[in-house]
Design a protein around this motif. Structure first.
Motif, PDB file in Angstrom:
ATOM      1  N   UNK A  61     -19.657  60.607  48.961  1.00 15.29           N
ATOM      2  CA  UNK A  61     -19.856  59.800  50.161  1.00 15.29           C
ATOM      3  C   UNK A  61     -21.049  60.371  50.902  1.00 15.29           C
ATOM      4  N   UNK A  62     -21.591  59.589  51.796  1.00 17.36           N
ATOM      5  CA  UNK A  62     -22.756  60.050  52.558  1.00 17.36           C
ATOM      6  C   UNK A  62     -22.432  61.385  53.215  1.00 17.36           C
ATOM      7  N   UNK A  63     -23.226  62.432  52.935  1.00 19.84           N
ATOM      8  CA  UNK A  63     -22.894  63.759  53.461  1.00 19.84           C
ATOM      9  C   UNK A  63     -23.316  63.942  54.910  1.00 19.84           C
ATOM     10  N   UNK A  93     -31.514  57.521  56.762  1.00 17.65           N
ATOM     11  CA  UNK A  93     -31.102  57.241  58.135  1.00 17.65           C
ATOM     12  C   UNK A  93     -29.949  58.166  58.473  1.00 17.65           C
ATOM     13  N   UNK A  94     -29.879  58.529  59.729  1.00 18.14           N
ATOM     14  CA  UNK A  94     -28.760  59.332  60.220  1.00 18.14           C
ATOM     15  C   UNK A  94     -27.818  58.372  60.941  1.00 18.14           C
ATOM     16  N   UNK A 100     -15.304  60.391  62.915  1.00 21.46           N
ATOM     17  CA  UNK A 100     -15.547  61.526  63.811  1.00 21.46           C
ATOM     18  C   UNK A 100     -16.945  61.375  64.403  1.00 21.46           C
ATOM     19  N   UNK A 101     -17.014  60.866  65.597  1.00 18.39           N
ATOM     20  CA  UNK A 101     -18.297  60.532  66.222  1.00 18.39           C
ATOM     21  C   UNK A 101     -19.175  61.751  66.508  1.00 18.39           C
ATOM     22  N   UNK A 102     -18.623  62.949  66.341  1.00 17.68           N
ATOM     23  CA  UNK A 102     -19.425  64.161  66.534  1.00 17.68           C
ATOM     24  C   UNK A 102     -20.324  64.436  65.330  1.00 17.68           C
ATOM     25  N   UNK A 103     -20.002  63.812  64.195  1.00 17.03           N
ATOM     26  CA  UNK A 103     -20.735  64.061  62.948  1.00 17.03           C
ATOM     27  C   UNK A 103     -21.753  62.954  62.685  1.00 17.03           C
ATOM     28  N   UNK A 104     -22.849  63.373  62.073  1.00 14.40           N
ATOM     29  CA  UNK A 104     -23.843  62.417  61.591  1.00 14.40           C
ATOM     30  C   UNK A 104     -23.836  62.467  60.068  1.00 14.40           C
TER      31      UNK A 104
END
Length: 155
Positions: A61-63, A93-94, A100-104
């Motif tokens: 998955x997108x890391x 893109x980030x 978890x909205x803290x993660x990009x």
């Protein structure tokens, strides 16, 4: 110039250097020569940027940046700098993680996918050329040796 020609031309003396020490030096010098050649291969991006794309594509998955740093065996700061450059070039893109909205999360773009498709055949040719004259058994032994060296680093 490579080690073999330097040694034959009597420009260096490896003397009684233990094989392990010689291998570490050889790997370091090879990495420098490889990066120099690989950087000239693509016009749009550097080898390290392409390596980041390869590692992103290896992930199921997108890391996150931290996850990608782990796959690349690099620091968060170095990976972040690579990603900033790739983002400016339109290759990644980030995106905010939905759970978890803290993660990009790092996502490749259509431009990146097109770039990879466009360069796949030539990349394969270059890789095959680099391994010319090396048997699969030699390659597997090298892989196993480096994996064991990696394990030993962590002890």
């Amino acid at each position: 110039m490579d080690y073999n020609s330097m040694y034959q031309d009597n420009k260096v003396d490896f003397g009684q250097m233990p094989p392990g020490a010689f291998l570490i030096g050889l790997l370091s010098a090879f990495e420098n020569r490889f990066q120099n050649v690989a950087d000239s291969f693509f016009e749009e991006i550097t080898w390290k940027q392409f390596f980041a794309i390869i590692c992103i594509n290896l992930c199921k998955e997108s890391p996150t940046i931290n996850e990608l740093a782990g796959v690349m065996a690099s620091s968060h700061q170095n990976v972040k700098q690579i990603l900033i450059k790739l983002e400016k070039k339109g290759f990644v893109e980030m995106k905010i993680d939905e759970k978890d909205r803290r993660k990009q999360r790092v996502v490749t773009t259509k431009k990146c996918e097109d770039f990879c498709k466009r360069n796949a055949k030539e990349s394969e040719i270059q890789i095959n050329q680099m391994y010319e004259g090396i048997s699969e058994e030699q390659l597997m032994a090298t892989i196993q040796t480096i994996i064991q060296m990696e394990r030993n680093l962590k002890k």
